[in-house]
Scaffold this motif. Structure first.
Motif, PDB file in Angstrom:
ATOM      1  N   MET A  89       0.923  -1.251  -0.082  1.00 18.03           N
ATOM      2  CA  MET A  89      -0.076   0.006   0.049  1.00 18.03           C
ATOM      3  C   MET A  89       0.817   1.382  -0.093  1.00 18.03           C
ATOM      4  O   MET A  89       2.083   1.387   0.623  1.00 18.03           O
ATOM      5  CB  MET A  89      -0.934   0.033   1.266  1.00 18.03           C
ATOM      6  CG  MET A  89      -2.073  -1.013   1.143  1.00 18.03           C
ATOM      7  SD  MET A  89      -3.065  -0.962   2.727  1.00 18.03           S
ATOM      8  CE  MET A  89      -4.350   0.188   2.073  1.00 18.03           C
ATOM      9  N   ASP A  90       0.406   2.287  -0.648  1.00 17.52           N
ATOM     10  CA  ASP A  90       1.160   3.725  -0.803  1.00 17.52           C
ATOM     11  C   ASP A  90       1.063   4.289   0.622  1.00 17.52           C
ATOM     12  O   ASP A  90      -0.054   4.044   1.631  1.00 17.52           O
ATOM     13  CB  ASP A  90       0.343   4.547  -1.576  1.00 17.52           C
ATOM     14  CG  ASP A  90       1.084   5.651  -1.957  1.00 17.52           C
ATOM     15  OD1 ASP A  90       0.613   6.883  -2.238  1.00 17.52           O
ATOM     16  OD2 ASP A  90       2.344   5.857  -1.688  1.00 17.52           O
ATOM     17  N   ARG A  91       2.080   4.997   1.151  1.00 14.08           N
ATOM     18  CA  ARG A  91       2.231   5.529   2.366  1.00 14.08           C
ATOM     19  C   ARG A  91       1.150   6.572   2.522  1.00 14.08           C
ATOM     20  O   ARG A  91       0.646   6.679   3.658  1.00 14.08           O
ATOM     21  CB  ARG A  91       3.432   6.196   2.504  1.00 14.08           C
ATOM     22  CG  ARG A  91       3.685   7.079   3.865  1.00 14.08           C
ATOM     23  CD  ARG A  91       5.014   7.688   3.688  1.00 14.08           C
ATOM     24  NE  ARG A  91       5.212   8.262   4.820  1.00 14.08           N
ATOM     25  CZ  ARG A  91       6.394   8.984   5.304  1.00 14.08           C
ATOM     26  NH1 ARG A  91       7.386   8.934   4.379  1.00 14.08           N
ATOM     27  NH2 ARG A  91       6.464   9.822   6.512  1.00 14.08           N
ATOM     28  N   VAL A 141       4.868  -1.960  14.712  1.00 15.48           N
ATOM     29  CA  VAL A 141       4.929  -1.829  16.175  1.00 15.48           C
ATOM     30  C   VAL A 141       5.993  -0.857  16.488  1.00 15.48           C
ATOM     31  O   VAL A 141       5.645   0.195  17.242  1.00 15.48           O
ATOM     32  CB  VAL A 141       4.974  -3.020  17.135  1.00 15.48           C
ATOM     33  CG1 VAL A 141       5.533  -2.874  18.338  1.00 15.48           C
ATOM     34  CG2 VAL A 141       3.895  -3.866  16.992  1.00 15.48           C
ATOM     35  N   SER A 142       7.345  -0.799  16.044  1.00 15.15           N
ATOM     36  CA  SER A 142       8.385  -0.029  16.353  1.00 15.15           C
ATOM     37  C   SER A 142       7.990   1.205  15.668  1.00 15.15           C
ATOM     38  O   SER A 142       8.237   2.424  16.276  1.00 15.15           O
ATOM     39  CB  SER A 142       9.507  -0.394  15.711  1.00 15.15           C
ATOM     40  OG  SER A 142       9.825  -1.743  16.398  1.00 15.15           O
ATOM     41  N   PHE A 143       7.594   1.309  14.357  1.00 14.68           N
ATOM     42  CA  PHE A 143       7.462   2.510  13.604  1.00 14.68           C
ATOM     43  C   PHE A 143       6.213   3.528  13.279  1.00 14.68           C
ATOM     44  O   PHE A 143       6.066   4.402  12.815  1.00 14.68           O
ATOM     45  CB  PHE A 143       8.534   2.459  12.150  1.00 14.68           C
ATOM     46  CG  PHE A 143       9.653   2.009  12.404  1.00 14.68           C
ATOM     47  CD1 PHE A 143      10.479   2.825  13.125  1.00 14.68           C
ATOM     48  CD2 PHE A 143      10.202   0.573  12.120  1.00 14.68           C
ATOM     49  CE1 PHE A 143      12.059   2.677  13.111  1.00 14.68           C
ATOM     50  CE2 PHE A 143      11.469   0.329  12.360  1.00 14.68           C
ATOM     51  CZ  PHE A 143      12.298   1.283  12.942  1.00 14.68           C
ATOM     52  N   PRO A 148       6.592   3.745   6.130  1.00 11.90           N
ATOM     53  CA  PRO A 148       6.929   2.695   5.013  1.00 11.90           C
ATOM     54  C   PRO A 148       7.933   1.739   5.409  1.00 11.90           C
ATOM     55  O   PRO A 148       8.845   2.409   6.260  1.00 11.90           O
ATOM     56  CB  PRO A 148       7.442   3.565   3.946  1.00 11.90           C
ATOM     57  CG  PRO A 148       7.826   4.998   4.369  1.00 11.90           C
ATOM     58  CD  PRO A 148       7.303   5.136   5.818  1.00 11.90           C
ATOM     59  N   ILE A 149       7.795   0.632   4.744  1.00 10.59           N
ATOM     60  CA  ILE A 149       8.707  -0.577   5.184  1.00 10.59           C
ATOM     61  C   ILE A 149       9.884  -0.255   4.196  1.00 10.59           C
ATOM     62  O   ILE A 149       9.751   0.004   3.138  1.00 10.59           O
ATOM     63  CB  ILE A 149       7.903  -1.925   4.827  1.00 10.59           C
ATOM     64  CG1 ILE A 149       6.955  -1.898   5.931  1.00 10.59           C
ATOM     65  CG2 ILE A 149       9.274  -2.984   4.981  1.00 10.59           C
ATOM     66  CD1 ILE A 149       6.414  -3.381   5.863  1.00 10.59           C
ATOM     67  N   LYS A 152      14.679  -2.857   1.468  1.00  7.99           N
ATOM     68  CA  LYS A 152      15.515  -4.079   1.783  1.00  7.99           C
ATOM     69  C   LYS A 152      14.730  -4.911   2.534  1.00  7.99           C
ATOM     70  O   LYS A 152      14.584  -6.323   2.327  1.00  7.99           O
ATOM     71  CB  LYS A 152      16.817  -3.910   2.408  1.00  7.99           C
ATOM     72  CG  LYS A 152      17.935  -4.751   2.170  1.00  7.99           C
ATOM     73  CD  LYS A 152      19.118  -4.361   2.759  1.00  7.99           C
ATOM     74  CE  LYS A 152      20.471  -4.951   2.539  1.00  7.99           C
ATOM     75  NZ  LYS A 152      21.755  -4.532   3.382  1.00  7.99           N
ATOM     76  N   ARG A 153      14.143  -4.575   3.730  1.00 10.11           N
ATOM     77  CA  ARG A 153      13.093  -5.374   4.484  1.00 10.11           C
ATOM     78  C   ARG A 153      11.825  -5.895   3.598  1.00 10.11           C
ATOM     79  O   ARG A 153      11.528  -6.923   3.587  1.00 10.11           O
ATOM     80  CB  ARG A 153      12.661  -4.647   5.811  1.00 10.11           C
ATOM     81  CG  ARG A 153      11.812  -5.509   6.764  1.00 10.11           C
ATOM     82  CD  ARG A 153      11.610  -4.725   7.877  1.00 10.11           C
ATOM     83  NE  ARG A 153      12.805  -4.323   8.724  1.00 10.11           N
ATOM     84  CZ  ARG A 153      12.974  -3.402   9.505  1.00 10.11           C
ATOM     85  NH1 ARG A 153      11.769  -2.433   9.491  1.00 10.11           N
ATOM     86  NH2 ARG A 153      13.963  -2.984  10.023  1.00 10.11           N
ATOM     87  N   LYS A 154      11.376  -4.973   2.825  1.00 14.56           N
ATOM     88  CA  LYS A 154       9.902  -5.165   2.061  1.00 14.56           C
ATOM     89  C   LYS A 154      10.516  -6.570   1.044  1.00 14.56           C
ATOM     90  O   LYS A 154       9.679  -7.256   0.941  1.00 14.56           O
ATOM     91  CB  LYS A 154       9.799  -4.116   1.274  1.00 14.56           C
ATOM     92  CG  LYS A 154       8.353  -4.163   0.674  1.00 14.56           C
ATOM     93  CD  LYS A 154       8.107  -3.048  -0.148  1.00 14.56           C
ATOM     94  CE  LYS A 154       6.703  -2.721  -0.920  1.00 14.56           C
ATOM     95  NZ  LYS A 154       6.153  -1.687  -1.395  1.00 14.56           N
ATOM     96  N   ALA A 155      11.822  -6.319   0.392  1.00 20.80           N
ATOM     97  CA  ALA A 155      11.887  -7.487  -0.618  1.00 20.80           C
ATOM     98  C   ALA A 155      12.350  -8.764   0.134  1.00 20.80           C
ATOM     99  O   ALA A 155      11.870  -9.746  -0.211  1.00 20.80           O
ATOM    100  CB  ALA A 155      13.375  -7.011  -1.211  1.00 20.80           C
TER     101      ALA A 155
END
Length: 172
Positions: A89-91, A141-143, A148-149, A152-155
């Motif tokens: 989803m878009d921010r 939870v953290s952010f 937005p993710i 690198k994490r999203k991939a």
């Protein structure tokens, strides 16, 4: 406060004397029989194990038990689709916060239902989707739900979700 009494084991075990049952009636004479010691101990161990079992303390309802393999596959596919749609989803989308809340609710119920199932813990699909859910939930939870993710994490999350989906189709 009084100190507790220490109980130390003895070096020799004393055997218990068998119980003798005496039966008298007008027509018969007195008959004496001994109940074997092993049977009495066996009965007591079964009785104690049955009464102290957590099954009696916390009876399981059918809803608390994880159902069949088809249900696991169906619910896991639903979680996979929610993860994919939420992280893509878009921010600036106004529905991001509600989508994240819905994803957290769905993933929490999925984890609560399936993490206790021993036969599922060894499945590759379970481990991959569990890891992806952890990463997504940890990020939000953290952010916060609108953050937005990172790419690198999203991939990595999308890769775990894809491998989980493939392994799910293979029955793993």
């Amino acid at each position: 406060m009084a100190s507790p009494t220490l109980v130390t084991p003895t070096s020799k075990l004393k055997s218990l004397v068998p119980i003798k049952v005496t039966k008298t009636t007008a027509a018969t004479t007195t008959a004496t029989t001994a109940i074997p010691q092993a049977r009495r101990r066996e009965f007591l161990s079964i009785a104690v194990a049955t009464l102290s079992s957590p099954v009696w303390l916390f009876p399981l309802t059918p809803a608390a038990l994880a159902a069949s393999d088809e249900e696991y596959v169906k619910e896991t596919e639903e979680v996979i689709q929610k993860v994919k749609s939420t992280i893509n989803m878009d921010r600036n989308d106004p529905n991001v916060a509600s989508a994240v809340a819905e994803l957290r609710e769905t993933s929490n119920s999925w984890v609560a239902k399936y993490r206790r199932e021993k036969n599922l813990l060894a499945r590759v699909s379970f481990r991959d989707i569990y890891s992806a859910i952890n990463a997504v939930s940890g990020h939000y939870v953290s952010f916060g739900p609108t953050a937005p993710i990172p790419a690198k994490r999203k991939a990595r999350i999308l890769e775990e979700v894809e491998t989980a989906e493939k392994n799910l189709l293979r029955g793993r």
